[in-house]
Structure formats: structure tokens, C-alpha cells
Design an enzyme around this catalytic site. Structure first.
Site, PDB file in Angstrom:
ATOM      1  N   SER A 244       0.712  -1.193  -0.099  1.00  9.38           N
ATOM      2  CA  SER A 244       0.227   0.000  -0.164  1.00  9.38           C
ATOM      3  C   SER A 244       0.770   1.418   0.452  1.00  9.38           C
ATOM      4  O   SER A 244       1.792   1.298  -1.794  1.00  9.38           O
ATOM      5  CB  SER A 244      -1.295  -0.059   1.394  1.00  9.38           C
ATOM      6  OG  SER A 244      -1.992   0.679   1.148  1.00  9.38           O
ATOM      7  N   HIS A 385      -7.098  -6.138  -0.609  1.00 10.00           N
ATOM      8  CA  HIS A 385      -5.735  -5.517  -0.315  1.00 10.00           C
ATOM      9  C   HIS A 385      -5.247  -5.960   1.080  1.00 10.00           C
ATOM     10  O   HIS A 385      -5.141  -5.520   1.868  1.00 10.00           O
ATOM     11  CB  HIS A 385      -5.994  -3.634  -0.091  1.00 10.00           C
ATOM     12  CG  HIS A 385      -5.301  -2.936  -0.147  1.00 10.00           C
ATOM     13  ND1 HIS A 385      -4.320  -2.336  -1.264  1.00 10.00           N
ATOM     14  CD2 HIS A 385      -4.463  -2.531   1.031  1.00 10.00           C
ATOM     15  CE1 HIS A 385      -3.810  -1.294  -0.160  1.00 10.00           C
ATOM     16  NE2 HIS A 385      -3.786  -1.393   0.478  1.00 10.00           N
TER      17      HIS A 385
END
Length: 405
Positions: A244, A385
Site C-alpha cells: 500500500s 488489499h
């Protein structure tokens, strides 16, 4: 663009033209590796330092390492574990420090040191491992909700220390908050490593030149400095990785510090591996409004105006060439634009070909959970994610390919 207007439909992606990766400012194109290294790469690096992630700090005037603990029987006797405090200082007496957690296979010797992975963590070193006697870190961020025993080990799958050690690799991590706390305003700089290297009195001036992502990336380089002093670790065979916002960070660290020989980005999305001009998922406007401290002040000119960009993220990825690059996406992480990440990785291949290396030749994304493995690698993992053991499976194969020749 508000979050309610986010594009998740390919039919709504605006038409765009990617700027030429090899086109130099004088109108000619880089045709050789020499021209790339001497002219085009410095031009691209300058774009990102001036308009995206800010200046790259010089090394501190004073730097030393304090071993806080050593455990010879870590991870069920398979590893040596060290907790090391990295001290940074200035001639004026200002200091800043952060702690690195390092696991080394017991099989390592000074004659046969092992390659190493390094990455920043979100929650604290104690969250990355199931060994409950690791010291808590992450105190740089006063709102860190993971500074408790209940949070110990809650990020173990993101790190896979045991399997990494079994495969013959050392692995190191630092909590990013302790380099620069991730407050989503400019006050973060006052409590960061920047406080020992320059004045933080005028935050608007700081914001013109520096960013949290830039400081985190610089902190990774200081971690690598420390690894260079470890006789059981071969720091010349180092892979940097991140998830991320820390995937954006690993890319910027790799762009600036060529000691990182394998650069890995997991779900780094907007501002990381994904193309800005697609405006798919998170956009320049959304990310720089929510997290102004991640980008220099000049980046605000691109809010809702990606068409003004004379660069895109294939430029950032190209800065890794000729070193190995891996971009990873996840099927359910549309916010990070998996297709945009794939396309950026593919177009970065133009720089690799100048060195006689291969880029991604396919025009189509691989199917979920299939790997494209080469000088530029890519995979699309099934799921959300995150950074998972399934991602690591590809990273270990890449490390074997690059470091175990």
C-alpha cells in the site's frame, strides 16, 4: 472527484496518452543504456523529486547502531533474532532513532552470508512476529492503536518470517511511524527524522521540499546501512518490499538507492505502481487531499488535472532499471487499479530493453494467481488489499532467481 464519483467501470476511464518514457527534454530519445543512465534517468528522477515525493536527504552526519537484544534460538531454533536501534545525529547534537527487528537463518556464516528482505511495517515490530518477547515499536505515532499485547503477532501473514528463514533469507523490518509519524497533516514533520537534518519551523517550506513517503524511503536506506554492518547478512543482495503506502515507499526507496537489487510493490495503487491518467479507483485529487503530507506542495497542481502530467507511473517504475522489479495487485483491490498497475509495469519495460533485458511482453494481464516472472515481474493475487503468503510465494521465487545464481 469525491469518493462517490470514483470510477470502477473501464468504459468510464477517460482517453489518455502516456508520455514517452524514453523521450528526453531536448526532443531526442534515449537509445542506449548509457544515454538512459546519463540523461533520461536523471531527468525523470528530478521530476519526482520536484513535483511528487520531494528531495532525497543527505546521509546524517552521525549514525551508529545499538544492539538491544539478541536471541540465538528464535523461531523455534531456526533463526538468530536481533533488535537494533539505529541512531541518527547531527553535529549540533540533535538525535533521532528507530528500532529494526532482524531475523537471520542459523545456517548463515561470515563465509556464507545470506541475502535479505527489508520492509517497513504499519503497526510496530511486535505485530509482525509471533514471538511475544519482541519489544513494542511504533511509539512515534501517538494514536497508534496497536501498542498493546493483544496486537502482538496480528500481522504475521504479511511477513512470513518463518518461511523466509527456512528458504535461506534474512528479513528485517522497521515501523514507519518511528521514522515519520503518519499524521495526515504537516505536523508529522516536526516529529520525524527531518527534525535533526533541517529546520521544521516553517511547515509550508518543508512541504515544498519533503514528504512523509520520502522520509520513510530514506529510513529504509538507513536500515540498509545498518545491514551492511551485519557479518551474517549479504547486504549486496537486498530486496525492499512494501504494501500500500509502504509499497509506494519501497518504489521510491528503490528509485533513489541503487543498493536495493530487487524492488517489490504490493497493492501500491495511486502514487505507486498505478497509472495516474486512468483516473480509476483512487485519483491524484483524492489521495493528495486526504494525505497531503505524502506529496510535495507542487503535486497539488494535478488534482483533477492528470491531463497536465508530462509523466506517469511507468516513469517511476523505470527508475528501478536494470535492477529487478515486481509489481503485485489483488483482484478485489479496485481502489488500487490492478490494470493500471499492470500497464505501468508493462510500459516501464522500455527502459529495461535498453539494457538487453526483458519487460512484460504480453498485452494482457495474467489470470488471477498466475505469475509473470522476469526482469519485470507481475502477478494478480485473488483477494483483498493485503500482502499475503501467496504474494510471498512469488517474491521468494524471484529472490531465488536473482540472488541464488
Amino acid at each position: 472527484m469525491s469518493k462517490k464519483e470514483v470510477i470502477y467501470d473501464e468504459a468510464l476511464v477517460p482517453s489518455y496518452q502516456l508520455p514517452s518514457l524514453l523521450g528526453k527534454s531536448d526532443g531526442s530519445s534515449a537509445a542506449t543504456a548509457g544515454e538512459w543512465l546519463s540523461t533520461r534517468r536523471p531527468e525523470i528522477l528530478a521530476i519526482y523529486r520536484e513535483r511528487v515525493f520531494g528531495k532525497w536527504l543527505h546521509r546524517p552526519q552521525i549514525q551508529w547502531y545499538e544492539t538491544l537484544s539478541v536471541r540465538e534460538d528464535a523461531l523455534d531454533g531456526e533463526a538468530i533474532r536481533k533488535e537494533i536501534r539505529i541512531h541518527l545525529g547531527s553535529a549540533e547534537g540533535k538525535t533521532h532513532s528507530f528500532d529494526m527487528l532482524l531475523y537471520i537463518p542459523k545456517t548463515a556464516t561470515p563465509e556464507h552470508p545470506v541475502p535479505v528482505f527489508i520492509g517497513l511495517n504499519f503497526r510496530g515490530n511486535h505485530a509482525t512476529t509471533d514471538e511475544r518477547d519482541v519489544a513494542m515499536t511504533g511509539f512515534g505515532y501517538e494514536k497508534n492503536q496497536y501498542l498493546n499485547d493483544e496486537s502482538r503477532g496480528n500481522s504475521v501473514p504479511r511477513w512470513c518470517f518463518r518461511e523466509t528463514i527456512r528458504r535461506g533469507y534474512a528479513s528485517a523490518t522497521i515501523c514507519y511511524h518511528d521514522i515519520c509519524p503518519d499524521y495526515n497533516d504537516l505536523s508529522c514533520f516536526r516529529q520525524s527524522v527531518l527534525s535533526i537534518l533541517g529546520s521544521t519551523d516553517d511547515l509550508s517550506l518543508v512541504h515544498r521540499n519533503y514528504t512523509a513517503i520520502g522520509l520513510w524511503a530514506w529510513g529504509l536506506s538507513r536500515g540498509l546501512d545498518c545491514l551492511e554492518s551485519e557479518v551474517l547478512v549479504d547486504s549486496s543482495r537486498c530486496a525492499v518490499h512494501g504494501l500500500s503506502r509502504l509499497g509506494k515507499t519501497s518504489l521510491w526507496a528503490g528509485a533513489n538507492d541503487e543498493r536495493f537489487k530487487l524492488v517489490i510493490s504490493t497493492d501500491s495503487g495511486c502514487g505507486g505502481a498505478a497509472l495516474f491518467k486512468r483516473c480509476f479507483g483512487e485519483t491524484a485529487e483524492i489521495i493528495s487531499t486526504a494525505f497531503p503530507h505524502w506529496f510535495v506542495e507542487a503535486f497539488a497542481q494535478y488534482r483533477g488535472r492528470e491531463d497536465l502530467m508530462d509523466f506517469d507511473q511507468h516513469f517511476l517504475l523505470s527508475l528501478i532499471a536494470p535492477r529487478a522489479l515486481c509489481v503485485a495487485s489483488a483482484t478485489e483491490d479496485l481502489w488500487a487499479d490492478p490494470l493500471g498497475e499492470f500497464l505501468a509495469a508493462k510500459h516501464a519495460g522500455d527502459a529495461y530493453r535498453l539494457f538487453g533485458l526483458s519487460g512484460i511482453e504480453s498485452d494482457d494481464m495474467p489470470a488471477a494467481d498466475e505469475w509473470l516472472t522476469g526482469d519485470v515481474s507481475y502477478h494478480l493475487r485473488t483477494g483483498k488489499h493485503d500482502q499475503t503468503p501467496e504474494d510471498w510465494a512469488h517474491y521468494w521465487v524471484l529472490a531465488d532467481r536473482i540472488f541464488q545464481k
